[in-house]
Design an enzyme around this catalytic site. Sequence first.
Site, PDB file in Angstrom:
ATOM      1  N   ARG A 153     -10.288 -11.381   2.009  1.00  0.00           N
ATOM      2  CA  ARG A 153     -11.049 -12.559   1.679  1.00  0.00           C
ATOM      3  C   ARG A 153     -10.222 -13.990   1.861  1.00  0.00           C
ATOM      4  O   ARG A 153     -10.960 -14.960   1.885  1.00  0.00           O
ATOM      5  CB  ARG A 153     -11.601 -12.361   0.082  1.00  0.00           C
ATOM      6  CG  ARG A 153     -10.164 -11.864  -0.849  1.00  0.00           C
ATOM      7  CD  ARG A 153     -10.829 -11.396  -1.828  1.00  0.00           C
ATOM      8  NE  ARG A 153     -10.602  -9.975  -1.921  1.00  0.00           N
ATOM      9  CZ  ARG A 153     -10.948  -9.021  -2.854  1.00  0.00           C
ATOM     10  NH1 ARG A 153     -11.114  -9.505  -4.183  1.00  0.00           N
ATOM     11  NH2 ARG A 153     -10.920  -7.659  -2.671  1.00  0.00           N
ATOM     12  N   LYS A 163       0.777  -1.295   0.006  1.00  0.00           N
ATOM     13  CA  LYS A 163       0.060  -0.048   0.200  1.00  0.00           C
ATOM     14  C   LYS A 163       0.933   1.404  -0.293  1.00  0.00           C
ATOM     15  O   LYS A 163       1.848   1.190   0.449  1.00  0.00           O
ATOM     16  CB  LYS A 163      -0.981  -0.049   1.145  1.00  0.00           C
ATOM     17  CG  LYS A 163      -2.000  -0.862   1.302  1.00  0.00           C
ATOM     18  CD  LYS A 163      -2.801  -1.009   2.652  1.00  0.00           C
ATOM     19  CE  LYS A 163      -3.865  -1.764   2.523  1.00  0.00           C
ATOM     20  NZ  LYS A 163      -4.876  -1.596   1.561  1.00  0.00           N
TER      21      LYS A 163
HETATM   22  N1  BES Z   1      -7.852  -3.718   4.197  1.00  0.00           N
HETATM   23  C1  BES Z   1      -8.327  -3.356   3.027  1.00  0.00           C
HETATM   24  C2  BES Z   1      -9.517  -2.842   2.556  1.00  0.00           C
HETATM   25  C3  BES Z   1      -9.734  -1.307   3.065  1.00  0.00           C
HETATM   26  C4  BES Z   1      -9.206  -0.255   2.369  1.00  0.00           C
HETATM   27  C5  BES Z   1     -10.251  -1.079   4.339  1.00  0.00           C
HETATM   28  C6  BES Z   1      -9.462   1.081   2.940  1.00  0.00           C
HETATM   29  C7  BES Z   1     -10.355   0.310   4.955  1.00  0.00           C
HETATM   30  C8  BES Z   1     -10.002   1.242   4.185  1.00  0.00           C
HETATM   31  C9  BES Z   1      -8.061  -4.369   2.044  1.00  0.00           C
HETATM   32  O1  BES Z   1      -7.516  -5.772   2.327  1.00  0.00           O
HETATM   33  C10 BES Z   1      -7.672  -4.163   0.622  1.00  0.00           C
HETATM   34  O2  BES Z   1      -6.647  -3.975   0.794  1.00  0.00           O
HETATM   35  N2  BES Z   1      -8.394  -4.147  -0.461  1.00  0.00           N
HETATM   36  C11 BES Z   1      -7.912  -3.899  -1.776  1.00  0.00           C
HETATM   37  C12 BES Z   1      -8.440  -4.832  -2.413  1.00  0.00           C
HETATM   38  C13 BES Z   1      -8.038  -4.801  -4.006  1.00  0.00           C
HETATM   39  C14 BES Z   1      -6.330  -5.127  -4.108  1.00  0.00           C
HETATM   40  C15 BES Z   1      -8.667  -5.631  -4.788  1.00  0.00           C
HETATM   41  C16 BES Z   1      -8.617  -2.532  -1.931  1.00  0.00           C
HETATM   42  O3  BES Z   1      -9.818  -2.153  -1.522  1.00  0.00           O
HETATM   43  O4  BES Z   1      -8.157  -1.609  -2.463  1.00  0.00           O
HETATM   44 ZN    ZN Z   2      -5.521  -5.593   1.857  1.00  0.00          ZN
END
Ligand code: BES
Ligand code: ZN
Length: 487
Positions: A343, A269
């Site tokens: 997931r 991230k």
């Molecule tokens: N924990 C994150 C989702 C999230 C994002 C929670 C912002 C709270 C605030 C999750 O694990 C994630 O990173 N999801 C990705 C999925 C993508 C790579 C398909 C996302 O939402 O960007």
């Molecule tokens: Zn994530």
Amino acid sequence: METKLLYEPLDRVEADAVAVVLFEEGPAPAELNFAASWLEELRSSGEFAGKPGELAVLHHPQTLKARRLAVVGGGKRDKFDAAALRKAVGTAVRALKQKGVKKLAWKLDGLVNKTLAAEAAVEGALLGNYEPDMHKTSSDAKSLEAFYAVAAPNGAEVERSFERGRIFAECQNFSRDLANEPANLMTPMLLADRARSMAAEAGLECEVLDQDRMRQLGMGSLLGVAQGSAEPPALIIVRYKPANAPKSSDHLGLVGKGVTFDSGGISIKPAEGMEKMKYDMCGGAAVLGAMRALAQLKPSIPVTALVPAVENMVSSRAQRPGDIVTSLSGKTIEVLNTDAEGRLILIDAIAYAQRLGCTHLVDAATLTGAIVVALGNVNTGAFTNDEALLGRVMAAAKDEGEKMWHMPLDDEYKELLKSAFADVANIGGRWGGAISAAWFLKEWADDTPWVHLDIAGTAWLDDAKPFMAKGPTGVCVRTFAKLALGW
Ligand code: BES
Ligand code: ZN
Ligand code: ZN
């Protein structure tokens, strides 16, 4: 904080302040006749019109024993429901505690449905009083010491409602405490320790599957996420069993995402905002908070909570994009993005919940940024393969003032998860990201009635609300507890 129902006339209540809700339309209740000219002045000067969020304080109110009278805006009388009351109490508590009020009495009579009112009022007080400042060695936040709801004696139902509200809110604050811990103080093992001590105190069973056990069982999907971290994973299981044999064979499973820190893994991230990813275990915190409430309120249905807990890190041992893992159910997954880890851990927990005999599943997870794009910070996204179960969840959420929005899961979206090399891919491309994530879970929920709640937008407040501090909200604790109690 002490909480008590009082059955005495308002003028005899001893407290630092007595609060009364006034509506836009007026009129003030008869007990405030002595303050008629003050109230008149407030209205005519425009200082107080009875709108939500408004508050005015009168010192040394004649005829009252309490040292202050606070009038609190309720908005339009016909729009004032339990959710509005909860917010009004929270708003008043947060404002008055900063003014040094330690004991607050609240006139309950004449407000909304009596059984919901007592619950909502005490919840508003406990939730509003909460501050996420446990790691400050000195803090300017003051706190309320006692909250009294003043009601006409109307029996057992109000008592029960008040007691339920106290338990719900305390357990929600327990959940907020877990969620607020930074990742160095809340690793998967530490979360398991907290679950164990909560269960021991509450009289629940707790079992923690460690890495070796999960390897034996074949939870390759969960373990793939965990392998990049020096912190070992845990699958936390907490069980509530009713004392009397249940009337049906229904068995509710509550599954909560417990990523104690989500760096994204190799699909890392951006640095900005990454500190917030300590809250990626809010789903897990919510189901543990709900279990704590159920231990005290004793529903008639068995409930099992499962929290897959992992840390999603970057290292030479971390899972790579393109890796293929085999989940507990035997289905294979191509991991195209290591940041779509929630997931991957949830589906092994879902498959295990089915083995444990759960007949109905509800999960809560900070699963996608996409749900925040779709619904902002107001509604939790709700997905299902069973309209009847969703109806039950939504009804519980409505009672508890937690907003949820039914999102689609049409078959067409399933295409998004196609993989050339494994049974499914773990991401579905740019569009409809919250839906493809839910579809992924649905593949594993299969025929088991299941509801998925994406709380990425509702589990955390970036800015304080007048009725709630910045930080973890404890969303879903009350909805889950109400769902089980009403089963
Ligand atoms: N924990 C994150 C989702 C999230 C994002 C929670 C912002 C709270 C605030 C999750 O694990 C994630 O990173 N999801 C990705 C999925 C993508 C790579 C398909 C996302 O939402 O960007
Ligand atoms: Zn994530
Ligand atoms: Zn995550």
